[in-house]
Design an enzyme around this catalytic site. Structure first.
Site, PDB file in Angstrom:
ATOM      1  N   ASN A   3       7.138  -3.877   5.507  1.00 57.49           N
ATOM      2  CA  ASN A   3       6.216  -3.266   6.111  1.00 57.49           C
ATOM      3  C   ASN A   3       6.563  -1.925   7.088  1.00 57.49           C
ATOM      4  O   ASN A   3       7.582  -2.218   7.643  1.00 57.49           O
ATOM      5  CB  ASN A   3       4.958  -3.968   6.806  1.00 57.49           C
ATOM      6  N   GLY A   4       5.869  -0.937   6.798  1.00 55.85           N
ATOM      7  CA  GLY A   4       6.393  -0.011   7.620  1.00 55.85           C
ATOM      8  C   GLY A   4       7.036   1.365   7.085  1.00 55.85           C
ATOM      9  O   GLY A   4       6.938   1.392   5.975  1.00 55.85           O
ATOM     10  N   TRP A  55       0.996  -1.185  -0.061  1.00 55.60           N
ATOM     11  CA  TRP A  55      -0.061   0.001  -0.044  1.00 55.60           C
ATOM     12  C   TRP A  55       0.866   1.195   0.128  1.00 55.60           C
ATOM     13  O   TRP A  55       1.676   1.338   0.880  1.00 55.60           O
ATOM     14  CB  TRP A  55      -0.804  -0.114   1.281  1.00 55.60           C
TER      15      TRP A  55
END
Ligand code: G6P
Length: 608
Positions: free
Chosen positions: A98-99, A72
């Protein structure tokens, strides 16, 4: 939002990883990719768009391990290039992440000075290029050195072409579960353990900068100080069910229709008619402790914060305890003056919303007890809270949250009743409140039965591009939720506003092309609301009212009225919310919006 899945074991890593990514789709994403090792080479395939795009262009086979990702976009636009995995310039290492790496600009600038050429705009590529720089034969050591340099939050999975038998995983403040089966020599890695394909896995979660060296069926774990540590594992009852629309056109419509059942599940078996007491299963906070709290602070984001505001009002009204609901992303940066005599309630459907998790941790630092109201078992919030009340609403797929919210309100109503009993509400009064609450599933059915009428209303109002949603008291929060639903899936400008505030500015916008959706189901504020509507009418705006049957005066003022089953003021948000959800759905349908994939939104918001 982003999701990681990985597999190492004797079965087909590509197929298992693709199946894992499919199960992570619910989080919302805009691109996908997979990397693995084949004959001493890193091979990868990544694509902007849905998993089906990746499948259509899949070139991989015979992988010895696989790490996969749903992205995303945060840093860099949605493109094949920015999709994960990312590789170093020599294609020795692949990473999925992620992050957010907060100091990626300075790290990138230094690497560019040293001659590194970047092929994406992402913060993630900085991490993998750094790993290549520090790699000297030991991948774990390279990962540890790089993690010591980065600031931010992350969950990562890394493979190296010379170590086909290893996946290195690490996490800090982002969920990452490792599932091991020593019997079958299989290892799994996922952002959500509910996506693991077997219940026979020994599962642990990585946290606080821990690094795991994962091999087939086994793993070693090191803490942020690079010392080996023992991680206890657990067998989890996993809760994955294959998403199905069950004949509905969209997940959203299916989940709206589930609400009579999900609200019932949220309250079923939790109220004892005989004693007038509320009992939550395996509840970890003792009655004496609850009774001693002086204040309640609710922290949440999005729709969950709307439920939280209603819950705060319930606590004040029923239990007579000061209660406030704060948006978690704001509360984190304020002096909340939290003290241990405040009970903190965090509300989250997913249990993974980054800002809510950060606010939870802030409250923990202030030594507050944390009660989580959550839908997803084994999520970060349920693991970090001191006590949990589950919504039991089943998996919610639609990005536009519906059934989670009404279940949250139901649980909050029961919790407020519980607190009220501990603070002196009589058993009879509790029974009376619960009798009304029990009627709600039936009343939601009545709203669903009136869909043809609501659909006609939606057709009429779908031509407008701007709306005010107004209400007072409980209906004000409901108007915020209604406006949120409409803008999320129809992309029209819908603003929630307290009815009494229109004259303090918003009136400047009102005209015959700017309808007002009025939530009138509050008897206590009926007269004031009708005066507000008269003011709106005088300015020529079309009025659509959601009003309880019997409030006939509304009909004289409003252009259209949708009648709601009458209930108490406190419980009116349930049916009014469902009606607002349906209005948003049918307006989105009329406007031919992509209802199951609203643009720019994610189901699970794992960045701050
Ligand atoms: C996202 C979802 C919303 C949800 C919010 C909070 O924005 O699209 O529907 O209300 O996150 O999520 P949570 O899982 O914490 O309830």
């Amino acid at each position: 939002m982003c999701g990681i899945f990985g597999y190492l074991g004797p079965k087909n890593p590509l197929q298992i990883c693709l199946a894992g990514l499919e199960q992570l789709e619910y989080r919302g994403y805009d691109s996908t990719g997979i990397a693995g090792i084949r004959n001493g080479q890193i091979v990868f395939c990544k694509k902007a768009g849905k998993l089906s795009n990746l499948l259509a262009s899949m070139t991989l086979n015979n992988l010895e391990s696989a790490i996969g990702h749903t992205r995303w976009a945060t840093h860099g636009q949605i493109s094949d290039q920015n999709a994960h995995p990312h590789l170093d310039s020599l294609h020795s290492i692949a990473i999925v992440h992620n992050g957010i790496i907060e100091n990626h600009h300075s790290l990138r600038a230094r690497l560019i000075e040293e001659g590194v050429t970047f092929s994406s705009e992402t913060d993630t590529e900085v991490v993998v290029q750094l790993m290549a720089k520090y790699y000297q034969g030991d991948l774990k050591s390279a990962v540890q050195q790089v993690l010591a340099l980065v600031q931010g939050i992350y969950a990562i999975a890394v493979v190296h072409k010379d170590h086909p038998d290893q996946i290195i995983a690490a996490a800090k403040e982002c969920p990452l579960a490792v599932g091991l089966d020593p019997m079958t020599h299989e290892s799994f890695l996922s952002s959500d353990p509910n996506t693991f394909p077997s219940s026979n896995l020994d599962i642990f979660f990585l946290k606080a900068g821990e690094v795991a060296v994962i091999r087939k069926g086994v793993a070693e774990v090191y803490n942020a100080e690079q010392q080996p540590i023992y991680k206890s594992t657990e067998r989890l009852q996993l809760h994955y069910t294959e998403p199905s629309k069950e004949g509905f056109d969209h997940f959203l419509l299916k989940e709206i229709h589930e609400q009579p059942h999900t609200v019932l599940k949220a309250i079923l078996g939790r109220f004892q008619e005989l004693t007038g007491n509320v009992e939550f299963e395996s509840f970890q906070i003792k009655d004496e402790e609850l009774a001693a709290y002086q204040r309640v602070c609710i922290l949440a984001c999005g729709g969950s914060a709307h439920a939280g505001s209603i819950g705060a009002a319930y606590l004040e009204e029923l239990a007579k305890i000061p209660a406030q609901c704060e948006i978690a992303s704001e509360a984190r940066y304020r002096s909340m003056l939290l003290t241990p005599d405040t009970l903190v309630i965090v509300i989250s459907q997913s249990g993974e919303t980054a800002d809510t998790i950060a606010a939870l941790r802030m409250a923990k630092e202030a030594r507050c007890k944390i009660l989580a109201i959550c839908n997803v078992p084994h999520s970060t919030i349920t693991r970090e809270a001191d006590a949990v009340i589950y919504l039991k609403a089943g998996t919610e797929i639609s990005v536009c949250s519906t059934k989670a919210l009404t279940s949250q309100i139901a649980v909050l109503a029961l919790f407020a009743l519980h607190m009220a009993r501990l603070r002196g509400l009589s058993a009879d009064a509790a029974r009376e409140f619960f009798r009304h609450l029990q009627q709600i599933p039936k009343q939601i059915h009545q709203v669903l039965n009136a869909i043809p009428q609501l659909r006609k209303i939606a057709e009429k109002y779908s031509r407008y591009d701007h709306f005010f949603f107004i209400g007072r008291l409980y209906m004000y929060t409901t108007s915020l939720e209604g406006a949120l639903k409409l803008k999320e899936i129809s992309y029209v400008n819908a603003n929630g506003c307290p009815a009494g505030e229109l004259k303090h500015g918003p009136f400047a916008l009102i005209n015959s092309d700017f309808p007002v959706v009025a939530f009138c189901a509050n008897q206590q504020t009926k007269d004031k609301m009708l005066s507000n509507l008269a003011e709106v009418k005088a300015r020529g705006a079309p009025i659509l009212a959601f009003a309880p049957l019997g409030m006939e005066d509304v009909e004289i003022i409003a252009n259209d009225v949708f009648w709601l089953p009458p209930t108490t003021d406190l419980l009116a948000p349930f049916t009014a919310t469902v009606a607002a959800q349906l209005l948003a759905y049918y307006i989105a349908l009329e406007r031919q919006c992509n209802i199951d994939q609203p643009r720019n939104l994610a189901k699970s918001v794992t960045v701050e």
